[in-house]
Design a protein around this motif. Structure first.
Motif, PDB file in Angstrom:
ATOM      1  N   ALA A 170      62.564  51.148  44.893  1.00  0.00           N
ATOM      2  CA  ALA A 170      63.722  51.466  44.723  1.00  0.00           C
ATOM      3  C   ALA A 170      64.541  51.025  43.192  1.00  0.00           C
ATOM      4  O   ALA A 170      64.061  49.914  42.606  1.00  0.00           O
ATOM      5  CB  ALA A 170      64.497  50.498  45.735  1.00  0.00           C
ATOM      6  N   ASP A 171      64.838  51.911  42.471  1.00  0.00           N
ATOM      7  CA  ASP A 171      65.372  51.977  41.236  1.00  0.00           C
ATOM      8  C   ASP A 171      67.020  51.639  41.329  1.00  0.00           C
ATOM      9  O   ASP A 171      67.591  52.283  41.708  1.00  0.00           O
ATOM     10  CB  ASP A 171      65.264  53.199  40.454  1.00  0.00           C
ATOM     11  CG  ASP A 171      65.815  53.133  39.146  1.00  0.00           C
ATOM     12  OD1 ASP A 171      66.362  52.070  38.637  1.00  0.00           O
ATOM     13  OD2 ASP A 171      65.632  54.306  38.211  1.00  0.00           O
ATOM     14  N   ARG A 235      61.211  44.218  28.592  1.00  0.00           N
ATOM     15  CA  ARG A 235      60.615  44.033  27.142  1.00  0.00           C
ATOM     16  C   ARG A 235      61.723  44.038  26.302  1.00  0.00           C
ATOM     17  O   ARG A 235      61.521  43.667  25.034  1.00  0.00           O
ATOM     18  CB  ARG A 235      59.693  45.319  27.109  1.00  0.00           C
ATOM     19  CG  ARG A 235      58.474  45.124  27.760  1.00  0.00           C
ATOM     20  CD  ARG A 235      57.490  46.212  27.604  1.00  0.00           C
ATOM     21  NE  ARG A 235      56.108  46.379  28.188  1.00  0.00           N
ATOM     22  CZ  ARG A 235      55.221  45.535  28.236  1.00  0.00           C
ATOM     23  NH1 ARG A 235      55.139  44.804  26.949  1.00  0.00           N
ATOM     24  NH2 ARG A 235      54.190  45.923  28.937  1.00  0.00           N
ATOM     25  N   LYS A 236      62.873  44.837  26.635  1.00  0.00           N
ATOM     26  CA  LYS A 236      64.128  44.724  25.574  1.00  0.00           C
ATOM     27  C   LYS A 236      65.392  44.629  26.393  1.00  0.00           C
ATOM     28  O   LYS A 236      65.579  44.827  27.724  1.00  0.00           O
ATOM     29  CB  LYS A 236      63.894  45.975  24.759  1.00  0.00           C
ATOM     30  CG  LYS A 236      64.115  47.165  25.535  1.00  0.00           C
ATOM     31  CD  LYS A 236      63.953  48.529  24.824  1.00  0.00           C
ATOM     32  CE  LYS A 236      64.210  49.809  25.602  1.00  0.00           C
ATOM     33  NZ  LYS A 236      63.669  51.153  24.815  1.00  0.00           N
ATOM     34  N   ARG A 237      66.493  44.432  25.589  1.00  0.00           N
ATOM     35  CA  ARG A 237      67.890  44.418  26.276  1.00  0.00           C
ATOM     36  C   ARG A 237      68.067  45.710  26.778  1.00  0.00           C
ATOM     37  O   ARG A 237      67.935  46.961  26.067  1.00  0.00           O
ATOM     38  CB  ARG A 237      68.850  43.846  25.280  1.00  0.00           C
ATOM     39  CG  ARG A 237      69.981  43.630  25.670  1.00  0.00           C
ATOM     40  CD  ARG A 237      71.076  43.142  24.411  1.00  0.00           C
ATOM     41  NE  ARG A 237      72.405  42.598  24.799  1.00  0.00           N
ATOM     42  CZ  ARG A 237      73.309  43.325  25.214  1.00  0.00           C
ATOM     43  NH1 ARG A 237      73.546  44.305  24.549  1.00  0.00           N
ATOM     44  NH2 ARG A 237      74.560  42.719  25.222  1.00  0.00           N
ATOM     45  N   THR A 238      68.866  45.652  28.087  1.00  0.00           N
ATOM     46  CA  THR A 238      68.868  47.102  28.862  1.00  0.00           C
ATOM     47  C   THR A 238      70.107  46.781  29.493  1.00  0.00           C
ATOM     48  O   THR A 238      70.303  45.970  30.093  1.00  0.00           O
ATOM     49  CB  THR A 238      67.720  47.127  29.753  1.00  0.00           C
ATOM     50  OG1 THR A 238      66.454  47.230  29.082  1.00  0.00           O
ATOM     51  CG2 THR A 238      67.780  48.614  30.599  1.00  0.00           C
ATOM     52  N   VAL A 275      65.198  47.615  38.143  1.00  0.00           N
ATOM     53  CA  VAL A 275      66.299  47.944  37.065  1.00  0.00           C
ATOM     54  C   VAL A 275      65.602  48.690  35.656  1.00  0.00           C
ATOM     55  O   VAL A 275      66.538  49.009  35.166  1.00  0.00           O
ATOM     56  CB  VAL A 275      67.354  46.892  37.070  1.00  0.00           C
ATOM     57  CG1 VAL A 275      68.054  46.410  38.425  1.00  0.00           C
ATOM     58  CG2 VAL A 275      66.910  45.839  36.163  1.00  0.00           C
ATOM     59  N   SER A 276      64.391  48.367  35.466  1.00  0.00           N
ATOM     60  CA  SER A 276      63.998  48.891  34.232  1.00  0.00           C
ATOM     61  C   SER A 276      62.676  49.332  34.541  1.00  0.00           C
ATOM     62  O   SER A 276      61.798  48.734  35.240  1.00  0.00           O
ATOM     63  CB  SER A 276      64.186  48.226  33.221  1.00  0.00           C
ATOM     64  OG  SER A 276      63.463  48.759  32.097  1.00  0.00           O
ATOM     65  N   TYR A 277      61.943  50.403  33.965  1.00  0.00           N
ATOM     66  CA  TYR A 277      60.771  50.792  33.742  1.00  0.00           C
ATOM     67  C   TYR A 277      59.850  50.160  32.613  1.00  0.00           C
ATOM     68  O   TYR A 277      58.554  50.063  32.812  1.00  0.00           O
ATOM     69  CB  TYR A 277      60.426  52.300  33.542  1.00  0.00           C
ATOM     70  CG  TYR A 277      60.901  53.204  34.846  1.00  0.00           C
ATOM     71  CD1 TYR A 277      59.978  53.516  35.763  1.00  0.00           C
ATOM     72  CD2 TYR A 277      62.203  53.649  35.028  1.00  0.00           C
ATOM     73  CE1 TYR A 277      60.352  53.870  36.925  1.00  0.00           C
ATOM     74  CE2 TYR A 277      62.507  54.489  36.044  1.00  0.00           C
ATOM     75  CZ  TYR A 277      61.626  54.699  37.042  1.00  0.00           C
ATOM     76  OH  TYR A 277      61.960  55.330  38.063  1.00  0.00           O
ATOM     77  N   ASP A 278      60.790  49.729  31.581  1.00  0.00           N
ATOM     78  CA  ASP A 278      60.224  49.016  30.625  1.00  0.00           C
ATOM     79  C   ASP A 278      59.929  47.421  30.788  1.00  0.00           C
ATOM     80  O   ASP A 278      60.739  46.679  30.439  1.00  0.00           O
ATOM     81  CB  ASP A 278      61.128  49.247  29.371  1.00  0.00           C
ATOM     82  CG  ASP A 278      60.257  48.782  28.090  1.00  0.00           C
ATOM     83  OD1 ASP A 278      59.061  48.546  28.030  1.00  0.00           O
ATOM     84  OD2 ASP A 278      60.880  48.915  26.955  1.00  0.00           O
TER      85      ASP A 278
END
Length: 356
Positions: A170-171, A235-238, A275-278
């Motif tokens: 679930a994204d 890994r980063k601000r999203t 909420v993120s793939y990264d």
């Protein structure tokens, strides 16, 4: 009742919709549009909705049925079935509905495996069913369709089962609900072992009974049901629809519920919500949907992807849960009194004649 009888029966079922959250509103619309169901009543929890026309509440023209906050109004209708979809169950209300002669189909998860209910509660509900000549059934998409209906079909090919694994993806990045995403689910927060343990316990209670009923249906059993959870960090601000997820905060969570047999998982359900793939973990996340793996003498690996565009996701996804409940109504009305499981009902076949 056979599948054909459920689809072609002349008698329209008079149905009450109970509650109008996201799932309830989709259910209400489906009742109104169904060729063989008629809306008898609507129960709401909001004073602002009481007295409103049911059609207008779900975006349709008026249908002449007014919402009520009185259970006495609902009981007086003597409806064939109540689609019961509140945030929490009220055993008093539930027993009153069943005893009055109204069957109940619910998207609540407490009744997937009746044996796990508190004994006093179960006996009370079963007694209400006997007095009313009614039945109660829990279903939905997850748990329900993907943990019961689909596994039963796939296991019909097997003569040996080594393990059944169900993965849900679930994204949540497009969900514009900061309270849900950040405060309730815990995305964008620092890792919290207590929250992870709480989520693992909750999903064990939600999905364990559904897995148990399938194991027992195929002649197997669990020694125990266990659950565990972990999180992965951004890994980063999203930026997502609900706000900002900073680097180093929770961007994905994975929780597994396992039915154990002889020290190994026999059946499992894994929720992958993100909420993120990264992220800082190699979880091989995929788009919204399910994967079901069967290891046995007829191995299978099945993928079901939700193909809804982002723009229509919020409006469409409630149907995955609501529609199976709608399609179960006629089967539940025809079932023997009591709490009925997916294994005890015929295969649920939908009626699409309205679009013919």
């Amino acid at each position: 009742m056979t599948a054909a009888q459920a689809r072609t029966g002349d008698k329209n079922c008079r149905v009450v919709q109970w509650a109008t959250g996201n799932i309830g509103l989709r259910s209400l619309r489906a009742i109104i549009e169904h060729p063989k169901l008629s809306l008898a009543g609507l129960y709401v929890y909001s004073d602002a909705k009481a007295g409103c026309d049911a059609g207008e509440l779900c975006g349709l023209p008026p249908v002449g049925v007014r919402a009520t906050r009185s259970i006495d109004d609902i009981l007086a209708l003597k409806a064939d079935c109540v689609l019961y979809m509140p945030q929490t169950i009220d055993v008093d209300d539930l027993c009153s509905l069943l005893e009055s002669g109204s069957n109940v189909v619910t998207t609540r998860t407490e009744f997937h495996h009746p044996a796990r209910l508190d004994r006093a509660v179960r006996e009370r509900i079963e007694a209400a069913c006997r007095r009313g000549g009614t039945s109660l059934h829990s279903t939905g998409s997850s748990p329900g369709f993907i943990t019961e209906a689909m596994p039963l079909v796939l296991l019909s090919l097997q003569r040996r089962l080594d393990v059944l694994r169900i993965h849900e993806y679930a994204d949540c990045s497009s969900r514009d609900s900061p309270e849900m995403i950040f405060n309730i689910m815990g995305f964008g927060q620092a890792p919290n072992p207590q929250a992870e343990a709480g989520r693992a316990w909750y999903l064990r209670e939600e999905f364990g009974p559904s897995l148990r009923v399938i194991a027992e249906a195929v002649g197997l059993s669990f020694d125990s049901v266990e659950s565990s959870g972990q999180v992965a960090l951004a890994r980063k601000r999203t930026t997502i629809a609900a706000g900002v997820v900073e680097a180093g905060t929770v961007a994905a969570m994975r929780t597994t519920v396992s039915g154990m047999r002889n020290g190994k998982p026999l059946m499992s359900f894994t929720a992958n919500w993100f909420v993120s793939y990264d992220i800082d973990a190699d979880w091989k996340l995929r788009g919204d949907g399910w994967q079901v793996e069967v290891e046995g003498d007829c191995p299978l690996d099945m993928h079901l992807h939700f193909t809804v565009p982002e723009a229509r996701k919020a409006a469409t996804t409630p149907g995955y849960t609501a529609h199976r409940a709608i399609n179960a109504v006629r089967y539940v009305c025809a079932a023997a009194p009591g709490i009925r499981t997916s294994v005890e009902l015929p295969q649920i076949v939908t009626d699409l004649s309205a679009q013919a």
